[in-house]
Design a protein around this motif. Structure first.
Motif, PDB file in Angstrom:
ATOM      1  N   THR A  82       0.826  -1.206   0.000  1.00 59.07           N
ATOM      2  CA  THR A  82       0.000   0.000   0.000  1.00 59.07           C
ATOM      3  C   THR A  82       0.861   1.258   0.000  1.00 59.07           C
ATOM      4  OG1 THR A  82      -1.749  -1.184   1.176  1.00 59.07           O
ATOM      5  CG2 THR A  82      -1.849   1.222   1.213  1.00 59.07           C
ATOM      6  N   ALA A  83       1.906   1.272   0.820  1.00 56.47           N
ATOM      7  CA  ALA A  83       2.810   2.425   0.846  1.00 56.47           C
ATOM      8  C   ALA A  83       3.524   2.589  -0.491  1.00 56.47           C
ATOM      9  CB  ALA A  83       3.820   2.271   1.976  1.00 56.47           C
ATOM     10  N   PHE A  85       2.394   1.649  -3.410  1.00 53.89           N
ATOM     11  CA  PHE A  85       1.421   2.122  -4.394  1.00 53.89           C
ATOM     12  C   PHE A  85       1.131   3.607  -4.211  1.00 53.89           C
ATOM     13  CE2 PHE A  85      -2.897   2.922  -5.900  1.00 53.89           C
ATOM     14  CZ  PHE A  85      -2.751   2.537  -7.223  1.00 53.89           C
ATOM     15  N   ARG A  86       0.993   4.035  -2.970  1.00 50.87           N
ATOM     16  CA  ARG A  86       0.707   5.448  -2.716  1.00 50.87           C
ATOM     17  C   ARG A  86       1.872   6.352  -3.097  1.00 50.87           C
ATOM     18  NH1 ARG A  86      -2.466   5.251   3.077  1.00 50.87           N
ATOM     19  NH2 ARG A  86      -4.390   4.362   2.255  1.00 50.87           N
ATOM     20  N   ALA A  87       3.088   5.874  -2.887  1.00 53.67           N
ATOM     21  CA  ALA A  87       4.254   6.706  -3.163  1.00 53.67           C
ATOM     22  C   ALA A  87       4.580   6.772  -4.655  1.00 53.67           C
ATOM     23  CB  ALA A  87       5.460   6.183  -2.396  1.00 53.67           C
ATOM     24  N   ARG A  88       4.502   5.628  -5.350  1.00 52.34           N
ATOM     25  CA  ARG A  88       4.957   5.594  -6.750  1.00 52.34           C
ATOM     26  C   ARG A  88       3.948   4.988  -7.721  1.00 52.34           C
ATOM     27  NH1 ARG A  88      11.241   4.787  -6.364  1.00 52.34           N
ATOM     28  NH2 ARG A  88      11.579   6.191  -4.630  1.00 52.34           N
ATOM     29  N   GLU A  89       2.764   4.655  -7.234  1.00 50.83           N
ATOM     30  CA  GLU A  89       1.711   4.036  -8.047  1.00 50.83           C
ATOM     31  C   GLU A  89       2.201   2.776  -8.754  1.00 50.83           C
ATOM     32  OE1 GLU A  89      -0.437   6.689 -10.534  1.00 50.83           O
ATOM     33  OE2 GLU A  89      -0.786   8.124  -8.924  1.00 50.83           O
ATOM     34  N   ASP A  91       1.970  -1.275  -8.836  1.00 48.03           N
ATOM     35  CA  ASP A  91       1.166  -2.405  -8.366  1.00 48.03           C
ATOM     36  C   ASP A  91       1.515  -3.713  -9.079  1.00 48.03           C
ATOM     37  OD1 ASP A  91       0.147  -1.706 -10.805  1.00 48.03           O
ATOM     38  OD2 ASP A  91      -1.954  -1.942 -10.237  1.00 48.03           O
TER      39      ASP A  91
END
Length: 101
Positions: A82-83, A85-89, A91
């Motif tokens: 999750t971190a 994905f939030r930081a660099r998108e 997945d």
């Protein structure tokens, strides 16, 4: 229920998890495959322990400890994903591999 039935179910869980872990590129799906593989191993260990020493509670304690550790490990893994994905998108596993450099 017989030991063979438990081992067949455990083998099926492990096989489906292995297939999922080897074929998926999504990090979440990869983690789900690993979770299924660990579930199959824990089921086989619990069945073997029950049939080897049915009166002993040592196996039950060990299995509960293994499931607890598995849940904590997956929670930490999902927090990292999750971190990430939030930081660099990111997945997908191939995108995450590019972050090494």
């Amino acid at each position: 229920m017989t030991l063979e039935l438990f081992l067949v179910v455990a083998g099926a869980l492990f096989s489906v998890g292995l297939f999922g872990a080897l074929t998926q590129q999504s990090i979440v799906m990869l983690m789900m495959g690993l979770e299924l593989m660990l579930g199959g191993i824990i089921l086989a260990a619990a069945a073997l322990w029950h049939y080897a020493a049915p009166a002993s509670t040592d196996g039950q304690v060990l299995i509960v400890l293994a499931v607890t550790v598995m849940a904590v490990e997956m929670a930490i893994g999902f927090a990292i994903v999750t971190a990430l994905f939030r930081a660099r998108e990111v997945d997908m596993t191939d995108e995450a591999a590019e972050l090494k450099g």
